[in-house]
Write an enzyme that holds these catalytic residues in place. Structure first.
Site, PDB file in Angstrom:
ATOM      1  N   LYS A 110     -27.749 -95.295 -41.740  1.00 31.74           N
ATOM      2  CA  LYS A 110     -28.562 -94.404 -42.584  1.00 31.74           C
ATOM      3  C   LYS A 110     -28.612 -94.997 -43.989  1.00 31.74           C
ATOM      4  O   LYS A 110     -27.924 -94.522 -44.897  1.00 31.74           O
ATOM      5  CB  LYS A 110     -27.851 -93.046 -42.721  1.00 31.74           C
ATOM      6  N   ARG A 155     -19.837 -85.105 -28.774  1.00 29.08           N
ATOM      7  CA  ARG A 155     -19.632 -86.557 -28.727  1.00 29.08           C
ATOM      8  C   ARG A 155     -20.014 -87.133 -27.359  1.00 29.08           C
ATOM      9  O   ARG A 155     -20.301 -88.316 -27.232  1.00 29.08           O
ATOM     10  CB  ARG A 155     -18.150 -86.908 -28.968  1.00 29.08           C
ATOM     11  N   PHE A 193     -28.919 -85.070 -39.601  1.00 28.12           N
ATOM     12  CA  PHE A 193     -27.578 -84.955 -39.036  1.00 28.12           C
ATOM     13  C   PHE A 193     -27.637 -85.282 -37.549  1.00 28.12           C
ATOM     14  O   PHE A 193     -28.299 -84.620 -36.770  1.00 28.12           O
ATOM     15  CB  PHE A 193     -26.933 -83.588 -39.278  1.00 28.12           C
ATOM     16  N   ASP A 233     -19.709 -96.026 -35.346  1.00 29.24           N
ATOM     17  CA  ASP A 233     -20.823 -95.204 -34.842  1.00 29.24           C
ATOM     18  C   ASP A 233     -21.984 -95.151 -35.827  1.00 29.24           C
ATOM     19  O   ASP A 233     -23.138 -95.330 -35.442  1.00 29.24           O
ATOM     20  CB  ASP A 233     -20.339 -93.782 -34.479  1.00 29.24           C
ATOM     21  N   LYS A 264     -12.949 -91.391 -33.948  1.00 27.80           N
ATOM     22  CA  LYS A 264     -13.186 -91.318 -32.517  1.00 27.80           C
ATOM     23  C   LYS A 264     -14.632 -91.688 -32.188  1.00 27.80           C
ATOM     24  O   LYS A 264     -14.979 -91.934 -31.035  1.00 27.80           O
ATOM     25  CB  LYS A 264     -12.935 -89.878 -32.025  1.00 27.80           C
ATOM     26  N   GLY A 265     -15.465 -91.728 -33.215  1.00 24.07           N
ATOM     27  CA  GLY A 265     -16.904 -91.835 -33.005  1.00 24.07           C
ATOM     28  C   GLY A 265     -17.389 -93.076 -32.295  1.00 24.07           C
ATOM     29  O   GLY A 265     -18.446 -93.068 -31.665  1.00 24.07           O
ATOM     30  N   ASP A 298     -23.030 -94.184 -43.261  1.00 29.03           N
ATOM     31  CA  ASP A 298     -23.732 -93.177 -44.033  1.00 29.03           C
ATOM     32  C   ASP A 298     -23.603 -93.552 -45.514  1.00 29.03           C
ATOM     33  O   ASP A 298     -24.305 -94.443 -45.986  1.00 29.03           O
ATOM     34  CB  ASP A 298     -23.078 -91.831 -43.684  1.00 29.03           C
TER      35      ASP A 298
END
Ligand code: IMP
Ligand code: MG
Length: 171
Positions: free
Chosen positions: A127, A161, A148, A96, A39-40, A99
């Site tokens: 990141k 969000r 985070f 989004d 969903k990000g 990582d």
């Protein structure tokens, strides 16, 4: 728990415009399918698609990576696949954040087996210090440290969000 603003709404708007202009130029005269990862990617996808001046289509996928809390394990499961055939299409995955890179590494392989013409990645955040696999986004908004992050699509236990800016969580 407190949050501190890292990237403002204005900075996000400016960056999305810049990315949209670059993508418009790069895909000029070609068809494009944006694939948002639920969903990000939702806020970024909604802004980015309007910053691209091309006749494009959109679709979404949802994946879940097994693992608990804030850690991913590298095992990815497809929860929602694309609606239509992608043979011969230029695909741009909209994400989004990258990582470890496990999610997109898996998706890249999964989609490239389906005969698309090209496959690229656009992420609003990256990141790189956390990377576990060799993966570099083709378009990237901002590079962030190992923090985070929440807001603009990114969640902490499914919340936050909807923040219109990007913050990081201090614990
Ligand atoms: P990767 O497979 O490790 O690259 O993980 C990517 C996914 O993990 C992203 O799509 C996010 O959903 C989630 N994620 C990674 N870092 C963060 C963060 O800092 N805040 C919120 N979600 C994150
Ligand atoms: Mg995600």
């Amino acid at each position: 728990m407190t949050e501190e603003i890292l990237i403002t709404q204005q900075q996000l708007q400016d960056k999305v415009k810049e990315l949209g202009a670059q993508i418009t130029k790069d895909y000029e005269g070609q068809e494009l399918l944006l694939v948002g990862i639920l969903k990000g990617s939702v806020p970024f996808m909604a802004d980015l698609m309007r910053a691209i001046d091309l006749e494009l289509e959109i679709d979404f996928m949802q994946v879940s990576s097994y693992g608990s809390g804030k850690k991913t394990s590298g095992v990815v499961k497809i929860m929602k696949d694309l609606d239509a055939d992608i043979t011969g299409k230029n695909i741009l995955i909209v994400e989004d954040i990258i990582d470890s890179g496990y999610t997109l590494n898996y998706l890249k392989q999964y989609l490239s087996n389906r005969g698309c013409k090209s496959l690229k990645i656009c992420t609003i955040l990256d990141k790189p210090s956390r990377r576990q696999v060799d993966l570099t986004p083709d378009y990237r908004g901002f590079e962030v440290d190992d923090l985070f992050i929440v807001g603009y699509g990114l969640d902490l236990d499914q919340k936050l969000r909807n923040l219109p800016y990007i913050s990081w969580i201090k614990e």
